[in-house]
Design a protein around this motif. Structure first.
Motif, PDB file in Angstrom:
ATOM      1  N   MET A   1      81.734  44.971  45.055  1.00  0.00           N
ATOM      2  CA  MET A   1      81.560  46.260  44.406  1.00  0.00           C
ATOM      3  C   MET A   1      80.102  46.467  44.010  1.00  0.00           C
ATOM      4  N   GLY A   2      79.481  45.461  43.448  1.00  0.00           N
ATOM      5  CA  GLY A   2      78.092  45.572  43.023  1.00  0.00           C
ATOM      6  C   GLY A   2      77.150  45.727  44.199  1.00  0.00           C
ATOM      7  N   ALA A   3      77.480  45.066  45.324  1.00  0.00           N
ATOM      8  CA  ALA A   3      76.630  45.149  46.515  1.00  0.00           C
ATOM      9  C   ALA A   3      76.663  46.560  47.098  1.00  0.00           C
ATOM     10  N   ILE A   4      77.827  47.188  47.074  1.00  0.00           N
ATOM     11  CA  ILE A   4      77.955  48.551  47.596  1.00  0.00           C
ATOM     12  C   ILE A   4      77.171  49.519  46.709  1.00  0.00           C
ATOM     13  N   LEU A   5      77.270  49.351  45.403  1.00  0.00           N
ATOM     14  CA  LEU A   5      76.527  50.204  44.478  1.00  0.00           C
ATOM     15  C   LEU A   5      75.021  50.032  44.686  1.00  0.00           C
ATOM     16  N   PHE A   6      74.588  48.801  44.863  1.00  0.00           N
ATOM     17  CA  PHE A   6      73.167  48.530  45.100  1.00  0.00           C
ATOM     18  C   PHE A   6      72.703  49.194  46.392  1.00  0.00           C
ATOM     19  N   GLN A   7      73.529  49.119  47.446  1.00  0.00           N
ATOM     20  CA  GLN A   7      73.176  49.731  48.722  1.00  0.00           C
ATOM     21  C   GLN A   7      73.105  51.261  48.580  1.00  0.00           C
ATOM     22  N   VAL A   8      74.015  51.847  47.830  1.00  0.00           N
ATOM     23  CA  VAL A   8      73.995  53.289  47.604  1.00  0.00           C
ATOM     24  C   VAL A   8      72.732  53.688  46.843  1.00  0.00           C
ATOM     25  N   LEU A   9      72.348  52.889  45.855  1.00  0.00           N
ATOM     26  CA  LEU A   9      71.126  53.188  45.105  1.00  0.00           C
ATOM     27  C   LEU A   9      69.887  53.102  46.003  1.00  0.00           C
ATOM     28  N   ILE A  10      69.845  52.133  46.894  1.00  0.00           N
ATOM     29  CA  ILE A  10      68.716  52.000  47.823  1.00  0.00           C
ATOM     30  C   ILE A  10      68.660  53.209  48.759  1.00  0.00           C
ATOM     31  N   TRP A  11      69.821  53.637  49.268  1.00  0.00           N
ATOM     32  CA  TRP A  11      69.864  54.816  50.136  1.00  0.00           C
ATOM     33  C   TRP A  11      69.393  56.063  49.379  1.00  0.00           C
ATOM     34  N   ALA A  12      69.833  56.208  48.133  1.00  0.00           N
ATOM     35  CA  ALA A  12      69.442  57.369  47.329  1.00  0.00           C
ATOM     36  C   ALA A  12      67.934  57.372  47.095  1.00  0.00           C
ATOM     37  N   PHE A  13      67.387  56.220  46.777  1.00  0.00           N
ATOM     38  CA  PHE A  13      65.946  56.126  46.568  1.00  0.00           C
ATOM     39  C   PHE A  13      65.193  56.432  47.862  1.00  0.00           C
TER      40      PHE A  13
END
Length: 56
Positions: A1-13
């Protein structure tokens, strides 16, 4: 779950940075096109003055 959130944050940035780069390029392009337009006006004025001077 945390890895997916981190990946979404990287994509957003990444999308934010891409948006900023495109926005900067477009604004610089508009500035440059305005400079070109001003130069065209100046060239036309010089050409008109040269034509007037050559008619004498």
């Amino acid at each position: 779950m945390g890895a997916i959130l981190f990946q979404v944050l990287i994509w957003a940035f990444g999308l934010y940075v891409l948006h900023f780069v495109i926005k900067s390029a477009v604004s610089k392009g508009i500035d440059e096109s305005e400079k070109v337009h001003q130069l065209e006006i100046l060239i036309n004025q010089i050409r008109d003055e040269n034509r007037k001077n050559n008619n004498f």
